[in-house]
Write a protein that holds these residues in place. Structure first.
Motif, mmCIF file in Angstrom:
data_model
loop_
_atom_site.group_PDB
_atom_site.id
_atom_site.type_symbol
_atom_site.label_atom_id
_atom_site.label_comp_id
_atom_site.label_asym_id
_atom_site.label_seq_id
_atom_site.Cartn_x
_atom_site.Cartn_y
_atom_site.Cartn_z
ATOM 1 N N LEU A 23 61.304 46.431 36.410
ATOM 2 C CA LEU A 23 61.025 45.318 37.320
ATOM 3 C C LEU A 23 59.528 45.201 37.587
ATOM 4 C CD1 LEU A 23 62.588 43.146 38.818
ATOM 5 C CD2 LEU A 23 62.709 44.672 40.774
ATOM 6 N N ASP A 24 58.856 46.326 37.781
ATOM 7 C CA ASP A 24 57.403 46.312 37.978
ATOM 8 C C ASP A 24 56.683 45.776 36.738
ATOM 9 O OD1 ASP A 24 57.713 47.335 40.525
ATOM 10 O OD2 ASP A 24 57.219 49.408 39.950
ATOM 11 N N GLN A 25 57.160 46.178 35.567
ATOM 12 C CA GLN A 25 56.562 45.675 34.331
ATOM 13 C C GLN A 25 56.754 44.161 34.213
ATOM 14 O OE1 GLN A 25 58.574 48.144 31.453
ATOM 15 N NE2 GLN A 25 56.848 49.561 31.314
ATOM 16 N N LEU A 26 57.928 43.685 34.559
ATOM 17 C CA LEU A 26 58.195 42.240 34.508
ATOM 18 C C LEU A 26 57.295 41.483 35.482
ATOM 19 C CD1 LEU A 26 62.078 42.266 34.144
ATOM 20 C CD2 LEU A 26 60.432 41.366 32.479
ATOM 21 N N ASN A 27 57.081 42.052 36.667
ATOM 22 C CA ASN A 27 56.186 41.412 37.635
ATOM 23 C C ASN A 27 54.754 41.362 37.111
ATOM 24 O OD1 ASN A 27 58.087 40.745 39.592
ATOM 25 N ND2 ASN A 27 57.977 42.773 40.515
ATOM 26 N N ASN A 28 54.322 42.427 36.459
ATOM 27 C CA ASN A 28 52.985 42.461 35.854
ATOM 28 C C ASN A 28 52.871 41.384 34.772
ATOM 29 O OD1 ASN A 28 51.209 43.437 33.480
ATOM 30 N ND2 ASN A 28 50.451 44.605 35.227
ATOM 31 N N ALA B 15 47.943 48.182 33.217
ATOM 32 C CA ALA B 15 49.367 48.424 32.980
ATOM 33 C C ALA B 15 49.561 49.479 31.896
ATOM 34 C CB ALA B 15 50.064 47.123 32.588
ATOM 35 N N LEU B 16 48.752 49.396 30.856
ATOM 36 C CA LEU B 16 48.850 50.396 29.790
ATOM 37 C C LEU B 16 48.458 51.786 30.291
ATOM 38 C CD1 LEU B 16 47.449 48.440 26.727
ATOM 39 C CD2 LEU B 16 49.821 49.141 27.129
ATOM 40 N N LYS B 17 47.425 51.844 31.124
ATOM 41 C CA LYS B 17 47.006 53.136 31.683
ATOM 42 C C LYS B 17 48.129 53.750 32.511
ATOM 43 C CE LYS B 17 42.093 52.059 32.076
ATOM 44 N NZ LYS B 17 41.034 51.718 33.033
ATOM 45 N N LEU B 18 48.802 52.915 33.328
ATOM 46 C CA LEU B 18 49.914 53.420 34.139
ATOM 47 C C LEU B 18 51.042 53.936 33.256
ATOM 48 C CD1 LEU B 18 50.108 50.752 36.987
ATOM 49 C CD2 LEU B 18 49.426 53.145 37.202
ATOM 50 N N GLN B 19 51.337 53.207 32.217
ATOM 51 C CA GLN B 19 52.419 53.616 31.330
ATOM 52 C C GLN B 19 52.067 54.917 30.600
ATOM 53 O OE1 GLN B 19 53.792 50.472 28.807
ATOM 54 N NE2 GLN B 19 55.801 51.404 28.641
ATOM 55 N N LEU B 20 50.829 55.025 30.141
ATOM 56 C CA LEU B 20 50.396 56.261 29.484
ATOM 57 C C LEU B 20 50.417 57.444 30.457
ATOM 58 C CD1 LEU B 20 47.468 54.922 27.292
ATOM 59 C CD2 LEU B 20 49.668 55.822 26.482
ATOM 60 N N CYS C 293 40.290 35.174 31.417
ATOM 61 C CA CYS C 293 40.698 36.015 30.292
ATOM 62 C C CYS C 293 40.316 37.472 30.547
ATOM 63 C CB CYS C 293 40.065 35.498 28.997
ATOM 64 S SG CYS C 293 40.584 36.396 27.531
ATOM 65 N N ILE C 294 39.133 37.695 31.069
ATOM 66 C CA ILE C 294 38.701 39.066 31.400
ATOM 67 C C ILE C 294 39.641 39.675 32.444
ATOM 68 C CG2 ILE C 294 36.888 40.412 32.538
ATOM 69 C CD1 ILE C 294 34.869 38.489 31.192
ATOM 70 N N THR C 295 40.038 38.880 33.425
ATOM 71 C CA THR C 295 40.961 39.355 34.459
ATOM 72 C C THR C 295 42.299 39.738 33.839
ATOM 73 O OG1 THR C 295 39.892 37.897 36.070
ATOM 74 C CG2 THR C 295 42.082 38.729 36.636
ATOM 75 N N GLU C 296 42.795 38.890 32.943
ATOM 76 C CA GLU C 296 44.075 39.158 32.285
ATOM 77 C C GLU C 296 43.988 40.428 31.442
ATOM 78 O OE1 GLU C 296 47.077 39.348 29.294
ATOM 79 O OE2 GLU C 296 45.010 38.822 28.806
ATOM 80 N N ILE C 297 42.891 40.623 30.752
ATOM 81 C CA ILE C 297 42.694 41.825 29.944
ATOM 82 C C ILE C 297 42.672 43.058 30.841
ATOM 83 C CG2 ILE C 297 41.015 43.074 28.523
ATOM 84 C CD1 ILE C 297 40.279 40.302 27.296
ATOM 85 N N GLN C 298 42.034 42.946 31.993
ATOM 86 C CA GLN C 298 41.979 44.072 32.939
ATOM 87 C C GLN C 298 43.371 44.435 33.436
ATOM 88 O OE1 GLN C 298 39.106 45.824 33.725
ATOM 89 N NE2 GLN C 298 40.568 47.240 34.614
ATOM 90 N N ILE C 299 44.175 43.445 33.768
ATOM 91 C CA ILE C 299 45.548 43.698 34.223
ATOM 92 C C ILE C 299 46.345 44.373 33.109
ATOM 93 C CG2 ILE C 299 47.724 42.583 34.870
ATOM 94 C CD1 ILE C 299 46.013 40.493 36.366
#
Length: 136
Positions: free
Chosen positions: A49-54, A119-124, A109-115
């Protein structure tokens, strides 16, 4: 600097490449959303659910990126029309607006890349935590 017809025409390939990039981002995220949605329907999980919200936030940002890019493209075409009709001052103003819209699109676009990176950092980090727990 004198604005000529070739000046706004130079933005066409750049904007077109941005659209390809934005469309690829959108299609990738749409596929992820569909996959995660199916997974969530089978077994509801807060992480999914958190991933879907992201991903929802990222889709909204991509929509704005695309809209601003389209606006930039429209103003480039309008600029060329004004230059063709000899309206130099109006063309310069319109070209400035076109550049500002393009800039705004790139900033989003920079903001989207940061998000996406966050998300990838959290998953890792979650994966590393799971690995550490299993090894103990």
């Amino acid at each position: 600097m004198e604005l000529t017809l070739t000046t706004p025409a130079l933005l066409f390939p750049a904007i077109s490449l941005l659209f390809l990039s934005y469309t690829n981002k959108f299609l990738t995220i749409a596929g992820l959303i569909r996959s995660l949605y199916s997974e969530y329907k089978e077994s509801p999980d807060k992480v999914i659910l958190d991933q879907l919200n992201n991903l929802r936030r990222r889709v909204v940002l991509i929509k704005y990126m695309q809209a601003l890019g389209v606006g930039s493209f429209i103003f480039c075409v309008l600029d060329m029309f004004l230059l063709f009709n000899g309206k130099q001052f109006a063309a310069e103003v319109v070209f400035g607006i076109s550049l500002l819209l393009l800039l705004a699109s790139l900033i989003i676009c920079i903001t989207e890349i940061q998000i996406s990176s966050d998300a990838l950092k959290l998953q890792l980090h979650d994966m590393e935590d799971s690995a550490v727990k299993r090894s103990h």
